[in-house]
Design a protein around this motif. Structure first.
Motif, PDB file in Angstrom:
ATOM      1  N   TYR A 168       0.840  -1.198   0.000  1.00 53.01           N
ATOM      2  CA  TYR A 168       0.000   0.000   0.000  1.00 53.01           C
ATOM      3  C   TYR A 168       0.881   1.256   0.000  1.00 53.01           C
ATOM      4  CZ  TYR A 168      -3.709   3.203   1.598  1.00 53.01           C
ATOM      5  OH  TYR A 168      -4.598   4.237   1.707  1.00 53.01           O
ATOM      6  N   LEU A 169       1.958   1.225   0.774  1.00 54.47           N
ATOM      7  CA  LEU A 169       2.887   2.352   0.857  1.00 54.47           C
ATOM      8  C   LEU A 169       3.477   2.677  -0.510  1.00 54.47           C
ATOM      9  CD1 LEU A 169       4.605   4.349   2.587  1.00 54.47           C
ATOM     10  CD2 LEU A 169       6.242   2.479   2.869  1.00 54.47           C
ATOM     11  N   ILE A 170       3.947   1.670  -1.217  1.00 56.08           N
ATOM     12  CA  ILE A 170       4.568   1.881  -2.525  1.00 56.08           C
ATOM     13  C   ILE A 170       3.526   2.359  -3.540  1.00 56.08           C
ATOM     14  CG2 ILE A 170       5.816   0.746  -4.409  1.00 56.08           C
ATOM     15  CD1 ILE A 170       7.387   1.278  -1.792  1.00 56.08           C
ATOM     16  N   LYS A 171       2.307   1.816  -3.472  1.00 53.22           N
ATOM     17  CA  LYS A 171       1.246   2.266  -4.384  1.00 53.22           C
ATOM     18  C   LYS A 171       0.869   3.721  -4.092  1.00 53.22           C
ATOM     19  CE  LYS A 171      -0.778  -2.097  -5.744  1.00 53.22           C
ATOM     20  NZ  LYS A 171      -2.029  -2.804  -6.023  1.00 53.22           N
ATOM     21  N   LEU A 172       0.885   4.102  -2.817  1.00 57.56           N
ATOM     22  CA  LEU A 172       0.611   5.499  -2.457  1.00 57.56           C
ATOM     23  C   LEU A 172       1.660   6.431  -3.038  1.00 57.56           C
ATOM     24  CD1 LEU A 172      -0.557   5.493   1.266  1.00 57.56           C
ATOM     25  CD2 LEU A 172      -1.768   6.475  -0.682  1.00 57.56           C
ATOM     26  N   LEU A 173       2.904   6.023  -2.989  1.00 56.18           N
ATOM     27  CA  LEU A 173       3.984   6.833  -3.560  1.00 56.18           C
ATOM     28  C   LEU A 173       3.709   7.070  -5.044  1.00 56.18           C
ATOM     29  CD1 LEU A 173       6.836   8.078  -2.958  1.00 56.18           C
ATOM     30  CD2 LEU A 173       7.771   5.934  -3.864  1.00 56.18           C
ATOM     31  N   HIS A 174       3.353   6.022  -5.754  1.00 52.38           N
ATOM     32  CA  HIS A 174       3.016   6.096  -7.180  1.00 52.38           C
ATOM     33  C   HIS A 174       1.801   6.999  -7.383  1.00 52.38           C
ATOM     34  CE1 HIS A 174       1.400   4.741 -11.056  1.00 52.38           C
ATOM     35  NE2 HIS A 174       2.608   4.272 -11.337  1.00 52.38           N
ATOM     36  N   TYR A 175       0.766   6.775  -6.593  1.00 49.77           N
ATOM     37  CA  TYR A 175      -0.483   7.539  -6.703  1.00 49.77           C
ATOM     38  C   TYR A 175      -0.238   9.035  -6.497  1.00 49.77           C
ATOM     39  CZ  TYR A 175      -5.072   9.391  -5.580  1.00 49.77           C
ATOM     40  OH  TYR A 175      -6.206  10.159  -5.544  1.00 49.77           O
ATOM     41  N   ILE A 176       0.487   9.367  -5.449  1.00 50.77           N
ATOM     42  CA  ILE A 176       0.731  10.776  -5.112  1.00 50.77           C
ATOM     43  C   ILE A 176       1.526  11.458  -6.222  1.00 50.77           C
ATOM     44  CG2 ILE A 176       1.992  12.297  -3.528  1.00 50.77           C
ATOM     45  CD1 ILE A 176       1.063  10.354  -1.250  1.00 50.77           C
ATOM     46  N   HIS A 177       2.590  10.825  -6.680  1.00 51.88           N
ATOM     47  CA  HIS A 177       3.419  11.441  -7.716  1.00 51.88           C
ATOM     48  C   HIS A 177       2.724  11.490  -9.074  1.00 51.88           C
ATOM     49  CE1 HIS A 177       7.348  10.643  -5.304  1.00 51.88           C
ATOM     50  NE2 HIS A 177       6.828  11.835  -5.028  1.00 51.88           N
ATOM     51  N   ASN A 178       1.829  10.559  -9.346  1.00 53.32           N
ATOM     52  CA  ASN A 178       1.122  10.537 -10.634  1.00 53.32           C
ATOM     53  C   ASN A 178      -0.167  11.343 -10.628  1.00 53.32           C
ATOM     54  OD1 ASN A 178       2.259   8.764 -12.962  1.00 53.32           O
ATOM     55  ND2 ASN A 178       2.833   7.733 -11.065  1.00 53.32           N
ATOM     56  N   ASN A 179      -0.511  11.952  -9.508  1.00 55.87           N
ATOM     57  CA  ASN A 179      -1.749  12.724  -9.396  1.00 55.87           C
ATOM     58  C   ASN A 179      -1.899  13.807 -10.467  1.00 55.87           C
ATOM     59  OD1 ASN A 179      -3.861  14.306  -7.264  1.00 55.87           O
ATOM     60  ND2 ASN A 179      -3.740  12.070  -7.154  1.00 55.87           N
ATOM     61  N   PRO A 180      -0.863  14.593 -10.773  1.00 56.91           N
ATOM     62  CA  PRO A 180      -1.014  15.629 -11.804  1.00 56.91           C
ATOM     63  C   PRO A 180      -1.335  15.056 -13.189  1.00 56.91           C
ATOM     64  CG  PRO A 180       0.948  16.037 -10.491  1.00 56.91           C
ATOM     65  CD  PRO A 180       0.446  14.677 -10.109  1.00 56.91           C
ATOM     66  N   ALA A 181      -0.753  13.918 -13.515  1.00 58.51           N
ATOM     67  CA  ALA A 181      -1.052  13.279 -14.808  1.00 58.51           C
ATOM     68  C   ALA A 181      -2.456  12.681 -14.786  1.00 58.51           C
ATOM     69  CB  ALA A 181      -0.019  12.208 -15.123  1.00 58.51           C
ATOM     70  N   MET A 216      12.105   5.483   1.214  1.00 57.38           N
ATOM     71  CA  MET A 216      11.328   4.997   0.068  1.00 57.38           C
ATOM     72  C   MET A 216      12.231   4.390  -1.002  1.00 57.38           C
ATOM     73  SD  MET A 216       8.364   5.434   1.185  1.00 57.38           S
ATOM     74  CE  MET A 216       7.505   4.809  -0.240  1.00 57.38           C
ATOM     75  N   MET A 217      13.447   4.870  -1.127  1.00 57.31           N
ATOM     76  CA  MET A 217      14.355   4.341  -2.142  1.00 57.31           C
ATOM     77  C   MET A 217      14.841   2.930  -1.795  1.00 57.31           C
ATOM     78  SD  MET A 217      14.396   6.268  -4.750  1.00 57.31           S
ATOM     79  CE  MET A 217      15.775   5.563  -5.671  1.00 57.31           C
ATOM     80  N   LYS A 218      14.596   2.477  -0.579  1.00 62.32           N
ATOM     81  CA  LYS A 218      14.938   1.102  -0.206  1.00 62.32           C
ATOM     82  C   LYS A 218      14.153   0.097  -1.056  1.00 62.32           C
ATOM     83  CE  LYS A 218      16.059   2.077   4.613  1.00 62.32           C
ATOM     84  NZ  LYS A 218      15.611   1.912   6.017  1.00 62.32           N
ATOM     85  N   TYR A 219      13.045   0.543  -1.616  1.00 64.32           N
ATOM     86  CA  TYR A 219      12.194  -0.341  -2.414  1.00 64.32           C
ATOM     87  C   TYR A 219      12.614  -0.382  -3.888  1.00 64.32           C
ATOM     88  CZ  TYR A 219       9.274  -0.166   1.718  1.00 64.32           C
ATOM     89  OH  TYR A 219       8.810  -0.259   3.005  1.00 64.32           O
ATOM     90  N   PHE A 220      13.625   0.375  -4.244  1.00 60.93           N
ATOM     91  CA  PHE A 220      14.084   0.457  -5.634  1.00 60.93           C
ATOM     92  C   PHE A 220      15.595   0.284  -5.664  1.00 60.93           C
ATOM     93  CE2 PHE A 220      10.422   3.188  -4.926  1.00 60.93           C
ATOM     94  CZ  PHE A 220       9.519   2.684  -5.857  1.00 60.93           C
ATOM     95  N   GLU A 221      16.081  -0.485  -6.638  1.00 64.05           N
ATOM     96  CA  GLU A 221      17.524  -0.705  -6.722  1.00 64.05           C
ATOM     97  C   GLU A 221      18.260   0.539  -7.205  1.00 64.05           C
ATOM     98  OE1 GLU A 221      19.018  -4.309  -8.392  1.00 64.05           O
ATOM     99  OE2 GLU A 221      17.260  -5.424  -7.701  1.00 64.05           O
ATOM    100  N   THR A 222      17.639   1.278  -8.131  1.00 66.87           N
ATOM    101  CA  THR A 222      18.270   2.474  -8.691  1.00 66.87           C
ATOM    102  C   THR A 222      17.216   3.564  -8.884  1.00 66.87           C
ATOM    103  OG1 THR A 222      17.850   1.856 -10.988  1.00 66.87           O
ATOM    104  CG2 THR A 222      19.905   1.044 -10.000  1.00 66.87           C
ATOM    105  N   VAL A 223      17.671   4.762  -9.170  1.00 61.80           N
ATOM    106  CA  VAL A 223      16.755   5.854  -9.490  1.00 61.80           C
ATOM    107  C   VAL A 223      15.991   5.520 -10.771  1.00 61.80           C
ATOM    108  CG1 VAL A 223      16.588   8.300 -10.127  1.00 61.80           C
ATOM    109  CG2 VAL A 223      18.108   7.602  -8.275  1.00 61.80           C
ATOM    110  N   ASN A 224      16.648   4.846 -11.694  1.00 58.94           N
ATOM    111  CA  ASN A 224      15.973   4.454 -12.931  1.00 58.94           C
ATOM    112  C   ASN A 224      14.821   3.481 -12.647  1.00 58.94           C
ATOM    113  OD1 ASN A 224      15.858   4.806 -15.797  1.00 58.94           O
ATOM    114  ND2 ASN A 224      16.445   2.647 -15.956  1.00 58.94           N
ATOM    115  N   ASP A 225      15.006   2.573 -11.689  1.00 54.97           N
ATOM    116  CA  ASP A 225      13.913   1.674 -11.284  1.00 54.97           C
ATOM    117  C   ASP A 225      12.743   2.478 -10.714  1.00 54.97           C
ATOM    118  OD1 ASP A 225      15.353  -0.580 -12.014  1.00 54.97           O
ATOM    119  OD2 ASP A 225      16.054  -0.988  -9.975  1.00 54.97           O
ATOM    120  N   PHE A 226      13.072   3.492  -9.942  1.00 57.30           N
ATOM    121  CA  PHE A 226      12.055   4.389  -9.375  1.00 57.30           C
ATOM    122  C   PHE A 226      11.267   5.064 -10.507  1.00 57.30           C
ATOM    123  CE2 PHE A 226      10.837   8.663  -8.077  1.00 57.30           C
ATOM    124  CZ  PHE A 226      10.205   8.459  -6.851  1.00 57.30           C
ATOM    125  N   ILE A 227      11.982   5.577 -11.500  1.00 56.84           N
ATOM    126  CA  ILE A 227      11.346   6.259 -12.634  1.00 56.84           C
ATOM    127  C   ILE A 227      10.462   5.282 -13.408  1.00 56.84           C
ATOM    128  CG2 ILE A 227      11.797   7.365 -14.872  1.00 56.84           C
ATOM    129  CD1 ILE A 227      14.365   8.575 -13.517  1.00 56.84           C
TER     130      ILE A 227
END
Length: 192
Positions: free
Chosen positions: A120-133, A166-177
């Motif tokens: 849920y935490l990771i989906k919230l991160l996605h949801y919050i950042h994608n809100n403008p789109a 939050m970056m603990k859930y991603f191996e790289t910044v590119n994975d985050f993107i």
């Protein structure tokens, strides 16, 4: 999880609020900057901010309250809520004065949900950042200036955003993107 659930130290929350009626909270760039200044003043002392997004008529925050030893009366909720009250009331007063308006700017109460699940935490991160789109304000979320997304992708720059957790859930910044470009199912997330 209720939207009127009490705040507790040490826990992560999704916090959000909308403008009263069909009004806007942010009309111009100065409004966004002023709100962010107030956020730093009132919320950083009591929490780590993992993500935020300011939209013309609402905002989202993903925060973890710090363990505050100075809360001696045992009423964590009142102490933590006071900081949000200071933030929202201070912003609303300045906004009303600037635009010659009266009355409540924000809805009656601050909506909040405790986050107890990593998915849920990771989906919230996605949801919050994608809100403008999602709301059609931009096609690429990197073009929205009023969210924490750019702070994450510009990892080398200093920030008040607590990115390490939050970056603990991603191996790289590119994975985050790439994660933020993916389609995520928000069906199980209810926003009252």
């Amino acid at each position: 999880m209720s939207s009127t659930e009490n705040f507790e130290c040490g826990y992560i929350y999704h916090i959000y609020s909308h403008a009263n009626g069909g009004e806007l909270i942010f009309r111009e760039e100065e409004n966004y900057k002023y709100f962010l200044d107030k956020l730093l003043k009132y919320i950083i002392p009591i929490s780590e901010i993992y993500a935020y997004c300011l939209m013309p008529n609402h905002f989202h925050l993903l925060i973890r309250f710090k363990d505050l030893d100075q809360i001696s009366n045992g009423n964590e909720h009142a102490c933590l809520m006071k900081q949000f009250s200071n933030l929202l009331n201070g912003y609303a007063k300045a906004y009303n004065k600037r635009y010659g308006r009266k009355g409540a700017l924000f809805m009656d109460f601050l909506k909040r949900k405790k986050v107890n699940d990593e998915k849920y935490l990771i989906k919230l991160l996605h949801y919050i950042h994608n809100n403008p789109a999602s709301h059609g304000l931009v096609e690429n979320i990197n073009n929205w200036k009023y969210s924490s997304y750019r702070s994450y992708i510009n990892w080398y720059k200093p920030s008040e955003i607590e990115r390490k957790e939050m970056m603990k859930y991603f191996e790289t910044v590119n994975d985050f993107i790439e994660y933020h470009k993916s389609n995520v199912d928000y069906d199980f997330m209810s926003f009252e």
